[in-house]
Design a protein around this motif. Structure first.
Motif, PDB file in Angstrom:
ATOM      1  N   GLN A   1       0.907  -1.446  -0.119  1.00 46.88           N
ATOM      2  CA  GLN A   1      -0.013   0.075   0.100  1.00 46.88           C
ATOM      3  C   GLN A   1       1.060   1.002   0.015  1.00 46.88           C
ATOM      4  O   GLN A   1       0.767   2.443  -0.907  1.00 46.88           O
ATOM      5  CB  GLN A   1      -0.685  -0.311   1.138  1.00 46.88           C
TER       6      GLN A   1
ATOM      7  N   SER B   1      -5.358  -1.539   9.839  1.00 44.52           N
ATOM      8  CA  SER B   1      -6.501  -0.874   8.766  1.00 44.52           C
ATOM      9  C   SER B   1      -7.408   0.013  10.152  1.00 44.52           C
ATOM     10  O   SER B   1      -8.619  -0.732  10.560  1.00 44.52           O
ATOM     11  CB  SER B   1      -7.500  -2.410   8.893  1.00 44.52           C
TER      12      SER B   1
ATOM     13  N   GLU C   1      -8.792   5.585   1.399  1.00 40.96           N
ATOM     14  CA  GLU C   1      -9.176   4.866   2.624  1.00 40.96           C
ATOM     15  C   GLU C   1     -10.233   4.878   3.086  1.00 40.96           C
ATOM     16  O   GLU C   1     -10.673   4.401   4.193  1.00 40.96           O
ATOM     17  CB  GLU C   1      -7.548   4.701   3.133  1.00 40.96           C
TER      18      GLU C   1
END
Length: 235
Positions: free
Chosen positions: A121, A152, A184
């Motif tokens: 990422q 997360s 995100e």
């Protein structure tokens, strides 16, 4: 939304936070600025659960966080990245991320996949087998952010993310943070003495002095504030 109401803290008889109110929404980057000793790091540590507080409440999407320990707050979606380098220098990048997942109790069945995903990422997958002690300051900060993303989080607190970084690395970290906000849908609050760099990417800002919020607003509004100039920005 991450919401902090009337947060106060004492070190002995010294009051270091005096009724701090903050809000952070997802898809938002907020700056938390102020001089040394103003209470920025203490505020972040209290919100994350790394330090206790004397009064006030902390909510995450209407759930009270303040009764929860730091690892439980991480599982709820709040992650704090301190200024101090926190990688184990003798371990590989992948091992650093894996240990973090296991220690917080958030690793899934295949932690290796989570490690690879978080590094990918941030375009840091090629670093996975490198010893953390051999990373540059910019690479190390990317890996620390990748490690935080492995949990997360929905909300991310960053204390001095641009500290000790060269201009190119600062630009890269800024781009990463904007991407996390937009793609995100993450809420990010950052504290940094490189105010110009921080204000370039923030949607809203708080200025703290002696444990009190003394000004807030957009980047343009806060640098034009007489109070903010007098206490922090100068001319």
């Amino acid at each position: 939304m991450l919401r902090v109401e009337d947060l106060s803290k004492f070190y002995g008889s010294e009051r270091v936070l005096a009724g701090v109110d903050l809000e952070l929404e997802r898809e938002n980057i907020r700056g938390f600025l102020g001089p040394n000793g103003a209470g920025k790091t203490t505020t972040f540590k209290v919100i994350a659960g790394a330090e206790s507080h004397d009064s006030g409440t902390i909510y995450l999407d209407e759930r009270r966080l303040d009764p929860l320990p730091i690892h439980a707050r991480a599982r709820e979606g709040l992650t704090f990245l301190p200024q101090e380098a926190s990688l184990f220098r003798g371990l590989s990048v992948a091992e650093n991320v894996m240990i973090y997942l296991r220690n917080t109790g958030t690793g899934g069945k295949d932690t290796r996949d989570e490690v690879r995903s978080s590094l990918k990422q941030l375009n840091a997958l090629e670093l996975k087998d490198r010893k953390a002690g051999n990373l540059s300051a910019g690479q190390g900060r990317k890996v620390e952010i990748a490690r935080a993303l492995a949990l997360s989080p929905r909300y991310l607190l960053l204390d001095e993310p641009f500290s000790d970084l060269d201009p190119r690395s600062v630009a890269e970290i800024k781009k990463i943070l904007v991407t996390l906000k937009e793609k995100e849908e993450m809420g990010i609050m950052l504290s940094d003495h490189r105010a110009k760099e921080a204000l370039a990417i923030t949607d809203h800002n708080y200025l703290i002095e002696e444990g009190k919020i003394i000004a807030e607003g957009s980047s343009e509004a806060i640098v034009q504030s007489d109070r903010a100039r007098e206490s922090y920005f100068a001319e």
